[in-house]
Design a protein around this motif. Structure first.
Motif, PDB file in Angstrom:
ATOM      1  N   TRP A   1       0.864  -1.185   0.000  1.00  0.00           N
ATOM      2  CA  TRP A   1       0.000   0.000   0.000  1.00  0.00           C
ATOM      3  C   TRP A   1       0.900   1.234   0.000  1.00  0.00           C
ATOM      4  O   TRP A   1       1.156   1.857   1.015  1.00  0.00           O
ATOM      5  CB  TRP A   1      -0.911   0.013   1.211  1.00  0.00           C
ATOM      6  CG  TRP A   1      -2.000   1.045   1.092  1.00  0.00           C
ATOM      7  CD1 TRP A   1      -1.910   2.373   1.370  1.00  0.00           C
ATOM      8  CD2 TRP A   1      -3.327   0.816   0.635  1.00  0.00           C
ATOM      9  NE1 TRP A   1      -3.098   3.001   1.127  1.00  0.00           N
ATOM     10  CE2 TRP A   1      -3.993   2.071   0.666  1.00  0.00           C
ATOM     11  CE3 TRP A   1      -4.023  -0.300   0.197  1.00  0.00           C
ATOM     12  CZ2 TRP A   1      -5.314   2.210   0.284  1.00  0.00           C
ATOM     13  CZ3 TRP A   1      -5.338  -0.159  -0.171  1.00  0.00           C
ATOM     14  CH2 TRP A   1      -5.984   1.082  -0.134  1.00  0.00           C
TER      15      TRP A   1
ATOM     16  N   ALA B   1      -7.724   1.204  -5.004  1.00  0.00           N
ATOM     17  CA  ALA B   1      -6.339   0.728  -4.921  1.00  0.00           C
ATOM     18  C   ALA B   1      -5.974  -0.085  -6.155  1.00  0.00           C
ATOM     19  O   ALA B   1      -4.877   0.045  -6.703  1.00  0.00           O
ATOM     20  CB  ALA B   1      -6.147  -0.103  -3.662  1.00  0.00           C
TER      21      ALA B   1
ATOM     22  N   LYS C   1      -0.485   5.170  -3.221  1.00  0.00           N
ATOM     23  CA  LYS C   1      -1.939   5.180  -3.406  1.00  0.00           C
ATOM     24  C   LYS C   1      -2.533   6.377  -2.690  1.00  0.00           C
ATOM     25  O   LYS C   1      -1.933   6.944  -1.778  1.00  0.00           O
ATOM     26  CB  LYS C   1      -2.544   3.876  -2.882  1.00  0.00           C
ATOM     27  CG  LYS C   1      -2.092   2.632  -3.645  1.00  0.00           C
ATOM     28  CD  LYS C   1      -2.696   1.381  -3.044  1.00  0.00           C
ATOM     29  CE  LYS C   1      -2.385   0.159  -3.897  1.00  0.00           C
ATOM     30  NZ  LYS C   1      -0.940  -0.099  -4.027  1.00  0.00           N
TER      31      LYS C   1
END
Length: 256
Positions: free
Chosen positions: A27, A248, A30
């Motif tokens: 992650w 995402a 993003k």
């Protein structure tokens, strides 16, 4: 009542689950996001919490145990079938607990599959458009042995381990901050939002009831509005878990 041994086993399994990544995801790069989620669900989550989200043009995720609908507990009355239908019609995400709210660490593979299927059939029977994409571990307790099984069924599983999701995360053990008056105050709200901006992370809140005098597991409308205002002030999108994961995915496609 749970035995000392079963409670110990659940605690150990949950702790180990933090370190075993069933569905790793990087992650990074993003858009930072915020999600508000509600477990079980009390009628006030549907009738007070959901309309508050809608005031902000936002939608939430509601993790439902079919056996709890319409039931009264020591702390609240469960939402009823009409509440689930209305939430779905208003664009909120209906997501999955176990049907009977049993811990995944107490279930073998066949029993967990049965619990999920019972919940799926029950909720799709209320509204055939419901698709259960995401799961939350009942009581926040995960199981090392069941995480891989859940990964084959759901896009994500949410825990109640506090923190912002950033860096290398496990989609089957998403961190979540308590939107609970006994655990969160104005200073705590500022702190988690600052971390979200700093890390470019995904901030997930979890709660249960939304009431002027909430249970030990819920929040007041004031606290919920404080969180919503903090997200708006920082220009962070407030989206369901399913929508956050779709965004995402889109970011990864654009980067490829």
């Amino acid at each position: 009542m749970r035995t000392d041994w079963s409670s110990f086993k659940a605690r150990v399994s949950n702790r180990l689950s933090r370190h075993f990544l069933a569905t790793p995801l990087a992650w990074s790069g993003k858009e930072p996001m915020v999600s508000l989620t509600f477990d079980d669900i009390p009628d006030s989550a549907a009738r007070v919490g959901a309309p508050m989200l809608e005031e902000y043009g936002a939608r939430g995720t509601f993790y439902v145990s079919g056996s709890l609908l319409g039931q009264r507990s020591d702390h609240w009355r469960g939402a009823d079938a009409d509440d689930i239908i209305a939430l779905r019609a208003d664009g909120h995400e209906i997501a999955c607990h176990t049907y009977s709210h049993r811990l995944t660490s107490d279930l073998d593979a066949a029993a967990l599959a049965e619990e999920i299927e019972l919940n799926r059939r029950f909720l799709e029977g209320l509204d055939s458009s419901i698709r259960l994409e995401n799961f939350a571990h009942p009581y926040g307790v995960a199981s090392v042995t069941r995480k891989s099984q859940l990964a084959g069924t759901f896009r994500s599983s949410r825990s109640i381990l506090p923190g912002v999701n950033h860096g290398n995360i496990d989609l089957q053990f998403l961190r979540a901050t308590p939107l609970v008056n006994q655990h969160l105050d104005d200073a705590g709200i500022e702190c988690v939002f600052d971390e979200t901006i700093k890390t470019g992370g995904w901030l997930i809140f979890y709660s249960h009831d939304v009431a002027a005098t909430p249970s030990p597991y819920g929040c007041t409308p004031r606290l919920m509005r404080r969180v919503l205002d903090a997200a708006v002030q920082r220009k962070l999108p407030i989206v369901s878990v399913a929508e956050a994961l779709r965004r995402a995915d889109s970011a990864e496609i654009r980067a490829a």
